[in-house]
Design a protein around this motif. Structure first.
Motif, mmCIF file in Angstrom:
data_model
loop_
_atom_site.group_PDB
_atom_site.id
_atom_site.type_symbol
_atom_site.label_atom_id
_atom_site.label_comp_id
_atom_site.label_asym_id
_atom_site.label_seq_id
_atom_site.Cartn_x
_atom_site.Cartn_y
_atom_site.Cartn_z
ATOM 1 N N LEU A 117 -14.116 -5.492 -28.850
ATOM 2 C CA LEU A 117 -13.312 -5.862 -27.714
ATOM 3 C C LEU A 117 -12.183 -4.827 -27.825
ATOM 4 N N ASN A 118 -11.478 -4.460 -28.954
ATOM 5 C CA ASN A 118 -10.377 -3.845 -29.231
ATOM 6 C C ASN A 118 -10.663 -2.568 -28.893
ATOM 7 N N GLU A 119 -12.193 -1.925 -29.405
ATOM 8 C CA GLU A 119 -12.477 -0.528 -29.145
ATOM 9 C C GLU A 119 -13.063 -0.205 -27.815
ATOM 10 N N SER A 120 -13.273 -1.140 -26.847
ATOM 11 C CA SER A 120 -13.646 -0.989 -25.679
ATOM 12 C C SER A 120 -12.431 -0.122 -24.735
ATOM 13 N N ILE A 121 -13.055 0.324 -23.539
ATOM 14 C CA ILE A 121 -11.992 1.078 -22.848
ATOM 15 C C ILE A 121 -11.524 0.036 -21.665
ATOM 16 N N SER A 122 -10.266 0.168 -21.267
ATOM 17 C CA SER A 122 -9.755 -0.463 -20.037
ATOM 18 C C SER A 122 -10.579 -0.075 -18.643
ATOM 19 N N VAL A 123 -10.700 -0.856 -17.898
ATOM 20 C CA VAL A 123 -11.348 -0.352 -16.724
ATOM 21 C C VAL A 123 -10.148 -0.170 -15.738
ATOM 22 N N VAL A 124 -8.950 -0.578 -15.877
ATOM 23 C CA VAL A 124 -7.652 -0.387 -15.086
ATOM 24 C C VAL A 124 -7.108 1.014 -15.712
ATOM 25 N N VAL A 125 -6.618 1.900 -14.758
ATOM 26 C CA VAL A 125 -6.062 3.109 -15.287
ATOM 27 C C VAL A 125 -4.928 3.365 -14.559
ATOM 28 N N PRO A 126 -3.519 2.514 -14.907
ATOM 29 C CA PRO A 126 -2.468 2.777 -14.306
ATOM 30 C C PRO A 126 -1.939 4.127 -13.778
ATOM 31 N N PRO A 127 -0.872 4.297 -13.160
ATOM 32 C CA PRO A 127 -0.507 5.651 -12.581
ATOM 33 C C PRO A 127 0.458 6.130 -13.895
ATOM 34 N N TYR A 128 0.345 7.464 -14.361
ATOM 35 C CA TYR A 128 0.951 8.175 -15.255
ATOM 36 C C TYR A 128 0.722 7.500 -16.734
ATOM 37 N N SER A 129 -0.546 7.125 -16.819
ATOM 38 C CA SER A 129 -0.953 6.611 -17.891
ATOM 39 C C SER A 129 -2.289 7.207 -18.651
ATOM 40 N N THR A 130 -2.613 6.984 -19.715
ATOM 41 C CA THR A 130 -3.882 7.553 -20.475
ATOM 42 C C THR A 130 -4.542 6.311 -21.090
ATOM 43 N N VAL A 131 -5.614 5.964 -20.876
ATOM 44 C CA VAL A 131 -6.467 5.098 -21.730
ATOM 45 C C VAL A 131 -7.670 5.777 -22.583
ATOM 46 N N THR A 132 -8.012 5.135 -23.592
ATOM 47 C CA THR A 132 -9.230 5.682 -24.263
ATOM 48 C C THR A 132 -9.941 4.351 -24.817
ATOM 49 N N GLY A 133 -10.954 4.647 -25.309
ATOM 50 C CA GLY A 133 -12.058 3.500 -25.717
ATOM 51 C C GLY A 133 -13.502 3.860 -25.643
ATOM 52 N N TYR A 134 -14.210 2.823 -25.793
ATOM 53 C CA TYR A 134 -15.812 3.125 -25.610
ATOM 54 C C TYR A 134 -16.363 2.155 -24.612
ATOM 55 N N VAL A 135 -17.436 2.738 -24.072
ATOM 56 C CA VAL A 135 -18.437 2.056 -23.362
ATOM 57 C C VAL A 135 -19.827 1.968 -23.954
ATOM 58 N N TYR A 136 -20.256 0.466 -24.064
ATOM 59 C CA TYR A 136 -21.450 0.395 -25.163
ATOM 60 C C TYR A 136 -22.796 0.472 -24.273
ATOM 61 N N THR A 137 -23.428 1.654 -24.320
ATOM 62 C CA THR A 137 -24.600 1.910 -23.185
ATOM 63 C C THR A 137 -26.001 1.664 -24.040
ATOM 64 N N ASN A 138 -26.840 1.916 -23.127
ATOM 65 C CA ASN A 138 -28.385 1.870 -23.678
ATOM 66 C C ASN A 138 -28.590 3.239 -24.232
ATOM 67 N N LEU A 139 -29.179 3.023 -25.510
ATOM 68 C CA LEU A 139 -29.625 4.160 -26.557
ATOM 69 C C LEU A 139 -30.539 5.138 -25.627
ATOM 70 N N ASP A 140 -30.263 6.265 -25.723
ATOM 71 C CA ASP A 140 -30.899 7.653 -25.299
ATOM 72 C C ASP A 140 -31.031 8.491 -26.534
ATOM 73 N N PRO A 141 -32.193 8.827 -26.925
ATOM 74 C CA PRO A 141 -32.358 9.518 -28.370
ATOM 75 C C PRO A 141 -31.976 10.887 -28.042
ATOM 76 N N GLY A 142 -32.264 11.535 -27.040
ATOM 77 C CA GLY A 142 -32.191 13.013 -27.050
ATOM 78 C C GLY A 142 -31.080 13.652 -26.250
ATOM 79 N N VAL A 143 -30.702 13.397 -24.979
ATOM 80 C CA VAL A 143 -29.943 13.542 -24.287
ATOM 81 C C VAL A 143 -29.466 12.374 -23.344
ATOM 82 N N LYS A 144 -28.100 12.661 -22.899
ATOM 83 C CA LYS A 144 -27.441 11.530 -22.495
ATOM 84 C C LYS A 144 -26.613 12.193 -20.982
ATOM 85 N N ALA A 145 -27.093 11.680 -19.924
ATOM 86 C CA ALA A 145 -26.588 11.999 -18.568
ATOM 87 C C ALA A 145 -25.857 10.602 -18.010
ATOM 88 N N PHE A 146 -24.681 10.841 -17.650
ATOM 89 C CA PHE A 146 -23.774 9.785 -17.358
ATOM 90 C C PHE A 146 -22.692 10.231 -16.333
#
Length: 447
Positions: free
Chosen positions: A149-178
């Motif tokens: 939870l702490n490492e996941s990214i916030s879905v809310v990005v307020p004005p004049y701010s920066t958010v970082t973190g992860y989205v946990y997606t399904n595995l693609d072994p060779g190339v990832k398109a998103f």
């Protein structure tokens, strides 16, 4: 007792058992050859943030990078890839005076929640358990939830701010398109990413996508010149001996290499791995044991005096059933865009072969695979124009032609040309070039 399929091919039960026996023997041979000496390429560095790709729209910057299995395990200390989880790290820098919201479904419609990932690995947090607490599962699970939870990214990005973190997606072994889609009041921003997973070795990585010819060796053709050029191409690829005609060249895609690759990957096509001992072993194991191997290699076929520049596939439950295509960069452009000459077919099983001991059997109705890729690209909403030209040559069930491994096939003899465009091209905006027209499939006569 014999089994007679609708294509008129006769197999006895003993033949089928013999094929299965040979498949097992081939796997044993692979095991004895490969032993424990082969392994896939390893990631040289776990500093994945250094290769993050950044895109900018106005005063919004989005950086993203997909993690390899080794990188995700190093970062989270659990083997996420073994549970089909692949983290994507994001950094969203919003310098606008409005709030944006992250549309996580644009990244992966079936992404995992932090708690869901934590539940998968609740037993891995043994060292953080409180010895005085009898509820081992609760303590372990809470600790893992905190981590993801702490490492996941916030879905809310307020004005004049920066958010970082992860989205946990399904595995693609060779190339990832998103896609990273941000929406706010009367505003939507879209950032498209296609990234190779570190450690993956694909065919096209040997030479690159657009570097087969010197700049002065490529001619630019208008529409009439393009049609004449494609109609004059040979009917077929060459087989492994580089002499015997193989599968028909029934596909032309026009667009720069990255755009072609992005379009197909977004439609769930996987890049194929290079032929190595370990990938050959995994292919044999997938065939014998029925395991899924999405990036299994395909054999080399030849055109323009070289093996395919890039190969992609859509595997089903095993490598025995898959759609797969090969593409070669032609020494011509159309309106400044690269021309890719290709071959597409559908594998429907395996069989014995005098050429390669065991090989895939293709669907003899090769126009079915040609139709599939046309519909797939149209569904991607990147198809600007479509047309058909002659060049393959007609064959039917009474007078079939044969590929390199002696599979019969029949076709109306046409090649499909798929011209990709920039932006979105819904179905009702596709241009139909006034050339040849494929005929509908005729009904087979009653027996």
């Amino acid at each position: 007792m014999a089994v007679n399929n609708k294509f008129g091919l006769l197999f006895s039960n003993s033949d089928i058992r013999w094929v299965n026996t040979i498949r097992v023997l081939v796997l044993v041979c692979f095991l004895s050859i490969v032993g424990c000496t082969s392994s896939p390429p390893q990631v040289e560095s776990l500093d994945y943030l250094a290769r993050a790709e950044t895109q900018v729209d106005g005063r919004v910057r989005v950086s993203a990078v997909v993690l390899s299995p080794q990188e995700s395990e190093s970062s989270f200390h659990v083997p996420l890839a073994k549970k089909n989880v692949q983290p994507i790290w994001l950094k969203i820098d919003n310098q606008e005076d409005k709030t944006f919201f992250l549309m996580a479904l644009s990244i992966d419609p079936e992404y995992f929640s932090p708690s869901e990932v934590a539940w998968m690995f609740k037993a891995y947090d043994e060292h953080s358990l409180d010895e005085e607490d009898d509820s081992d599962e609760k303590v372990s699970l809470d600790s893992m939830i905190d981590l993801f939870l702490n490492e996941s990214i916030s879905v809310v990005v307020p004005p004049y701010s920066t958010v970082t973190g992860y989205v946990y997606t399904n595995l693609d072994p060779g190339v990832k398109a998103f896609a990273v889609e941000l929406f706010g009041e009367r505003d939507v921003l879209l950032f498209d990413f296609v990234q190779l997973v570190p450690g993956f070795s694909a065919d096209f990585m040997k030479t690159g996508l657009d570097h087969q010819y010197p700049p002065d060796g490529i001619r630019d053709l208008d529409l009439d010149g393009l049609r004449q050029y494609i109609e004059a191409l040979p009917c077929c690829v060459l087989g492994g001996d580089q002499k015997t005609p193989g599968d028909p060249l029934n596909l032309i895609i026009i667009g720069d290499g990255a755009h072609v690759l992005t379009t197909l990957v977004r439609r769930s096509w996987d890049l194929t791995e290079t032929m190595r001992n370990d990938t050959m072993w995994r292919t044999a194991a997938s065939s014998v044991f029925g395991s899924l191997y999405r990036t299994s290699p395909v054999s080399a076929l030849y055109f323009f005096g070289r093996p395919q520049d890039v190969a992609l596939q859509k595997a089903r439950h095993t490598v025995n059933e898959r759609n797969h295509l090969r593409l070669w960069r032609a020494p011509v452009n159309h309106d400044g865009q690269a021309v890719w000459v290709g071959q597409i077919s559908r594998d429907i099983g395996v069989k014995l072969s005098s050429k390669t001991v065991i090989t895939h059997k293709i669907d003899p109705v090769v126009d079915e695979a040609r139709l599939y890729i046309t519909l797939d690209v149209a569904a991607s909403q990147t198809l600007r124009s479509v047309g058909y030209v002659k060049g393959v040559g007609y064959s039917d069930r009474e007078t079939p032609r044969f590929n390199y491994t002696k599979d019969p096939y029949y076709t109306d003899g046409l090649r499909v040309i798929l011209i990709l465009g920039d932006g979105r091209h819904p179905l009702d905006s596709i241009e139909y070039l006034p050339w040849e027209q494929p005929k509908g499939r005729e009904k087979l006569p009653d027996n």
